[in-house]
Design a protein around this motif. Structure first.
Motif: not given
Length: 200
Positions: A181-196
């Motif tokens: 379970t995510a902690a109280a300070d959880f926040r999204v920074e970005g969504v992964v769109k690709g991997v090299f």
């Protein structure tokens, strides 16, 4: 695109000094300009023309866009997965490196993109240790998306799942790592769109 002489010189200087960014005063001295306000003016003009992207929280962290052999190139900062502090962001720290990316490969605005160097084996088989992850900056995500996030002061790459009560973060390597379970300070920074991957 026609640029003022000072803007051409400034852009070239910014490219050369990306790995050791200069202050506004340093840019003024290198270019022999009369004041820092002249430098600031031309920096804003380069931003308006889409040739420069600066991080508002850390102005010395910037990306330069240019043309090399007819291909439009953007130099993007590469961040590591590190401790961020209680209110910190992965994007607040100093980049590990700058990487040239062809703008034609990206299907969304380049100023919304950032790169992260993956760490560990929790996201195998999709993401391996040392892979370069391409992410689009956002504060929200859809269920099932892989996100770059901050949780309990740590920057992570995890699969996102939210219901009415809580956010659950999980690894793709589910046999080795259990969801949590995510902690109280959880926040999204970005969504992964690709991997090299460096693997051949």
């Amino acid at each position: 695109m026609k640029l003022h002489r000072i803007q051409e010189e400034l852009l070239a200087l910014l490219k050369r000094s990306q790995n050791n960014p200069l202050t506004i005063r340093g840019l003024q001295d290198e270019l022999g300009l009369s004041s820092t306000s002249v430098v600031a003016h031309h920096i804003k003009q380069l931003e308006k023309k889409g040739l420069l992207k600066r991080d508002p929280a850390n102005p010395r962290n910037y990306s330069v866009t240019g043309d090399e052999d007819g291909v439009r190139i953007t130099y993007l900062p590469l961040y590591g997965l590190a401790q961020c502090g209680p209110k910190g962001s992965i994007l607040d720290g100093n980049p590990l490196d700058k990487i040239a990316i062809s703008s034609e490969l990206i299907r969304f605005p380049m100023n919304e993109m950032f790169l992260v160097k993956a760490r560990g084996d929790s996201m195998l088989p999709r993401i391996s240790n040392g892979d370069i992850v391409f992410a689009r900056q956002t504060r929200t995500a859809d269920n099932g998306e892989v996100v770059v996030c901050v949780n309990d002061g740590e920057a992570l790459i995890k699969k996102y799942q939210k219901d009415k009560q809580q956010v659950v973060l999980s690894s793709l390597n589910s046999e080795k790592y259990a969801p949590f379970t995510a902690a109280a300070d959880f926040r999204v920074e970005g969504v992964v769109k690709g991997v090299f991957s460096y693997k051949f």
